[in-house]
Write an enzyme that holds these catalytic residues in place. Structure first.
Site, PDB file in Angstrom:
ATOM      1  N   TYR A 265     -14.828  29.607   2.175  1.00 30.20           N
ATOM      2  CA  TYR A 265     -15.594  29.128   2.177  1.00 30.20           C
ATOM      3  C   TYR A 265     -16.277  29.350   0.651  1.00 30.20           C
ATOM      4  O   TYR A 265     -16.262  27.719   0.234  1.00 30.20           O
ATOM      5  CB  TYR A 265     -17.184  28.740   3.260  1.00 30.20           C
ATOM      6  CG  TYR A 265     -18.270  28.919   3.301  1.00 30.20           C
ATOM      7  CD1 TYR A 265     -18.447  27.255   3.093  1.00 30.20           C
ATOM      8  CD2 TYR A 265     -19.578  29.014   2.377  1.00 30.20           C
ATOM      9  CE1 TYR A 265     -19.341  26.298   2.885  1.00 30.20           C
ATOM     10  CE2 TYR A 265     -20.534  27.790   1.622  1.00 30.20           C
ATOM     11  CZ  TYR A 265     -21.035  27.275   2.665  1.00 30.20           C
ATOM     12  OH  TYR A 265     -21.873  26.155   2.094  1.00 30.20           O
TER      13      TYR A 265
ATOM     14  N   ASP B 129     -19.130  11.118  12.393  1.00 34.29           N
ATOM     15  CA  ASP B 129     -19.011  12.568  12.893  1.00 34.29           C
ATOM     16  C   ASP B 129     -17.308  13.120  13.438  1.00 34.29           C
ATOM     17  O   ASP B 129     -16.955  11.687  14.021  1.00 34.29           O
ATOM     18  CB  ASP B 129     -20.391  13.760  13.022  1.00 34.29           C
ATOM     19  CG  ASP B 129     -20.381  15.102  13.386  1.00 34.29           C
ATOM     20  OD1 ASP B 129     -18.782  15.597  13.106  1.00 34.29           O
ATOM     21  OD2 ASP B 129     -20.746  15.550  12.213  1.00 34.29           O
TER      22      ASP B 129
ATOM     23  N   ARG C 148     -17.820  14.240  15.995  1.00 30.92           N
ATOM     24  CA  ARG C 148     -18.478  15.050  17.852  1.00 30.92           C
ATOM     25  C   ARG C 148     -19.257  13.837  18.000  1.00 30.92           C
ATOM     26  O   ARG C 148     -19.516  12.766  17.383  1.00 30.92           O
ATOM     27  CB  ARG C 148     -19.536  15.745  17.175  1.00 30.92           C
ATOM     28  CG  ARG C 148     -18.829  17.271  17.072  1.00 30.92           C
ATOM     29  CD  ARG C 148     -19.927  18.835  17.207  1.00 30.92           C
ATOM     30  NE  ARG C 148     -20.725  18.343  15.831  1.00 30.92           N
ATOM     31  CZ  ARG C 148     -21.857  18.626  15.524  1.00 30.92           C
ATOM     32  NH1 ARG C 148     -22.837  19.267  17.075  1.00 30.92           N
ATOM     33  NH2 ARG C 148     -22.867  19.173  14.630  1.00 30.92           N
TER      34      ARG C 148
HETATM   35  N1  LIG Z   1     -27.212  23.981   5.718  1.00 31.16           N
HETATM   36  C1  LIG Z   1     -27.032  24.939   4.712  1.00 31.16           C
HETATM   37  O1  LIG Z   1     -28.131  25.773   4.840  1.00 31.16           O
HETATM   38  C2  LIG Z   1     -25.960  23.998   3.355  1.00 31.16           C
HETATM   39  C3  LIG Z   1     -26.260  25.571   2.072  1.00 31.16           C
HETATM   40  C4  LIG Z   1     -25.459  24.611   1.126  1.00 31.16           C
HETATM   41  C5  LIG Z   1     -24.249  24.204   0.744  1.00 31.16           C
HETATM   42  N2  LIG Z   1     -24.357  23.151   2.673  1.00 31.16           N
HETATM   43  C6  LIG Z   1     -23.088  22.494   2.080  1.00 31.16           C
HETATM   44  O2  LIG Z   1     -24.143  20.509   2.635  1.00 31.16           O
HETATM   45  C7  LIG Z   1     -23.206  20.766   4.055  1.00 31.16           C
HETATM   46  C8  LIG Z   1     -23.374  19.931   5.112  1.00 31.16           C
HETATM   47  O3  LIG Z   1     -24.258  21.189   5.747  1.00 31.16           O
HETATM   48  P1  LIG Z   1     -24.700  21.714   7.242  1.00 31.16           P
HETATM   49  O4  LIG Z   1     -25.286  22.886   7.242  1.00 31.16           O
HETATM   50  O5  LIG Z   1     -24.852  19.909   7.526  1.00 31.16           O
HETATM   51  O6  LIG Z   1     -23.244  21.952   7.825  1.00 31.16           O
HETATM   52  P2  LIG Z   1     -23.325  21.628   9.591  1.00 31.16           P
HETATM   53  O7  LIG Z   1     -21.814  23.014   9.677  1.00 31.16           O
HETATM   54  O8  LIG Z   1     -24.142  21.841  10.395  1.00 31.16           O
HETATM   55  O9  LIG Z   1     -22.057  20.432   9.465  1.00 31.16           O
HETATM   56  C9  LIG Z   1     -20.846  20.344   9.330  1.00 31.16           C
HETATM   57  C10 LIG Z   1     -20.378  18.865  10.457  1.00 31.16           C
HETATM   58  O10 LIG Z   1     -18.815  18.726  10.009  1.00 31.16           O
HETATM   59  C11 LIG Z   1     -18.662  18.093  10.058  1.00 31.16           C
HETATM   60  N3  LIG Z   1     -17.157  18.521  10.623  1.00 31.16           N
HETATM   61  C12 LIG Z   1     -16.335  19.220  10.968  1.00 31.16           C
HETATM   62  N4  LIG Z   1     -15.428  19.263  10.933  1.00 31.16           N
HETATM   63  C13 LIG Z   1     -15.070  17.806  10.885  1.00 31.16           C
HETATM   64  C14 LIG Z   1     -13.984  16.690  10.444  1.00 31.16           C
HETATM   65  N5  LIG Z   1     -13.014  17.222   9.887  1.00 31.16           N
HETATM   66  N6  LIG Z   1     -14.337  15.590  10.100  1.00 31.16           N
HETATM   67  C15 LIG Z   1     -15.418  15.126  10.289  1.00 31.16           C
HETATM   68  N7  LIG Z   1     -16.405  15.988   9.961  1.00 31.16           N
HETATM   69  C16 LIG Z   1     -16.055  17.365  10.482  1.00 31.16           C
HETATM   70  C17 LIG Z   1     -18.868  19.195  11.454  1.00 31.16           C
HETATM   71  O11 LIG Z   1     -18.445  18.443  13.372  1.00 31.16           O
HETATM   72  C18 LIG Z   1     -20.693  19.540  11.234  1.00 31.16           C
HETATM   73  O12 LIG Z   1     -21.367  18.340  12.089  1.00 31.16           O
HETATM   74  C19 LIG Z   1     -22.378  21.204   3.783  1.00 31.16           C
HETATM   75  O13 LIG Z   1     -21.143  20.454   2.506  1.00 31.16           O
HETATM   76  C20 LIG Z   1     -22.060  22.625   3.559  1.00 31.16           C
HETATM   77  O14 LIG Z   1     -21.522  23.539   2.619  1.00 31.16           O
HETATM   78  C21 LIG Z   1     -25.059  23.668   3.348  1.00 31.16           C
END
Ligand SMILES: NC(=O)c1ccc[n+]([C@@H]2O[C@H](COP(=O)([O-])OP(=O)(O)OC[C@H]3O[C@@H](n4cnc5c(N)ncnc54)[C@H](O)[C@@H]3O)[C@@H](O)[C@H]2O)c1
Length: 365
Positions: free
Chosen positions: A187, A80, A82
């Site tokens: 998105y 990540d 972070r």
């Molecule tokens: N959580 C849900 O309900 C849900 C539902 C449908 C799809 N998704 C998909 O699943 C995946 C994971 O979802 P999540 O809920 O864990 O997302 P999240 O928003 O909690 O986490 C996303 C992570 O991406 C990181 N990030 C941002 N910019 C970045 C960069 N430039 N380089 C590397 N990392 C970077 C952030 O630091 C964060 O930790 C995503 O692709 C999301 O679209 C999630």
């Protein structure tokens, strides 16, 4: 044994970093396909080496835990931009990786002999609407980097899509696998783009692209990252802590949801599925659908004093009003045996017991 590769490609250095110039073809060998009945092993060295991007969000840490149990701790690298909390840092390999830095990403893939890439980095729906430029960069430019690197190095790549990849003109109850997709959020647009680009690379370059459209995911240990379905996680914490919850969606907003264990198991299952069983490269998966009112009533069976008020956020409500109420997922059930385990009552029971246990642990420490 990694897939046999025949390089027909080359890369050039241009713009933000090296880019794929020609196709890199790879022919899968059957040894790369791990059947579902395969026993858990932490010692086997003939395992995929997995990189998870965006691993510190709601889903990544749980997925790393599941994959490490399956493939061994050191075969799964969480990454990540972070800094990880201590317990994550000490739970297995963690490295910095910015998906917008092509050169750094390629270095990580090469130096760690990565064979599978799980691409979780994203800017989610509600946050994306407040920062469209960032969402475009992370969700579209970042995705291009991932697909190019995966193609260049013959990786299997998993990219999650979402119910947000549909829009108001899609059939909503249930939403089929193939239908009109005209989302009205950056998105959603970026996720349709990811589905199409991944499938195009699969057909054009034989990239082993795999994609699931996740519903809203509900988890106890990890916080959601700014999506429209976040209320369905937050309500549990408020119910246990204060007994009051202010919901930012209307009480009758019906959306598809899934407990995190089902979501992560589905992800492992599609990653392991033999390529020949995948008649499609993008699948819907469904578990349950409910409204804030349904969820409140179910939680009130255990916590009758829970009071929910409604203060509707017009941005989130407009997004939710254009999303599916349920996903039609018979293709996933037919092709690779998808089956959800958690329904609404099981979800509520599990969430409340997890949160109660972690609160007790926090108080004791
Ligand atoms: N959580 C849900 O309900 C849900 C539902 C449908 C799809 N998704 C998909 O699943 C995946 C994971 O979802 P999540 O809920 O864990 O997302 P999240 O928003 O909690 O986490 C996303 C992570 O991406 C990181 N990030 C941002 N910019 C970045 C960069 N430039 N380089 C590397 N990392 C970077 C952030 O630091 C964060 O930790 C995503 O692709 C999301 O679209 C999630």
């Amino acid at each position: 044994m990694l897939a046999m590769q025949s390089l027909r490609g080359a890369v050039k250095h241009a713009g933000s970093g090296p880019r794929l110039l020609f196709a890199v073809r790879h022919v899968s060998s059957s040894s790369q396909h791990f059947g579902r009945a395969r026993p858990l092993s932490c010692t086997d060295t003939d395992q995929p080496k997995v990189l998870i991007t965006g691993g510190l969000g709601q889903l990544g840490v749980g997925l790393a835990k599941l994959l490490r149990r399956r493939f061994g701790k050191n075969n799964v690298i969480l990454s990540d931009i972070r800094k990880p909390p201590n317990h994550v840092y000490h739970s297995g390999p963690f490295i910095f990786s910015d998906i917008l830095d092509y050169k750094n990403l390629r270095e990580i893939v090469v130096n760690n002999n990565i064979s599978w890439l799980v691409h979780y980095s994203a800017v989610l729906s509600a946050v994306g609407e407040s920062n469209v430029a960032l969402a475009k960069e992370v969700n579209i430019t970042g995705l291009h980097n991932i697909l190019d690197i995966a193609t260049e190095h013959g990786l299997r790549v998993f990219v999650p899509s979402t119910i947000g990849a549909f829009g108001p003109s899609s059939p909503r109850d249930p939403t089929p696998e193939l239908c009109v997709q005209r989302p009205r959020t950056i998105y959603g647009v970026s996720k349709v783009h990811a589905e199409l680009m991944g499938e195009y690379y699969h057909h054009r370059y034989a990239l082993d692209f795999r994609c699931l459209r996740y519903p809203g995911i509900i988890s106890a240990d990890s916080q959601p990252g700014g999506g429209t379905t976040d209320y369905a996680v937050q309500i549990f914490h408020s119910a246990v802590k204060t007994g009051d919850f202010e919901c930012n969606l209307r009480s009758d907003t019906r959306l598809p949801m899934m407990y995190i264990d089902d979501c992560l198991r589905a992800t492992l299952e599609i990653l392991e599925a033999p390529a020949e069983s995948l008649l499609s490269r993008t699948y819907n998966i469904n578990a349950m659908s409910f409204t804030p009112q349904d969820l409140t009533q179910e939680i009130q069976k255990a916590l009758p004093d829970l009071k929910v008020t409604y203060n509707v956020d017009p941005v989130r409500q407009a997004i939710a009003d254009g999303w599916p109420m349920a996903l039609e997922d018979s293709a996933a059930r037919r092709d690779w045996g998808w089956k959800h385990e958690y329904d609404l009552s099981e979800l509520v029971r599990t969430m409340l017991s997890h949160i109660a246990t972690s609160n007790q642990l926090a108080q004791a420490s």
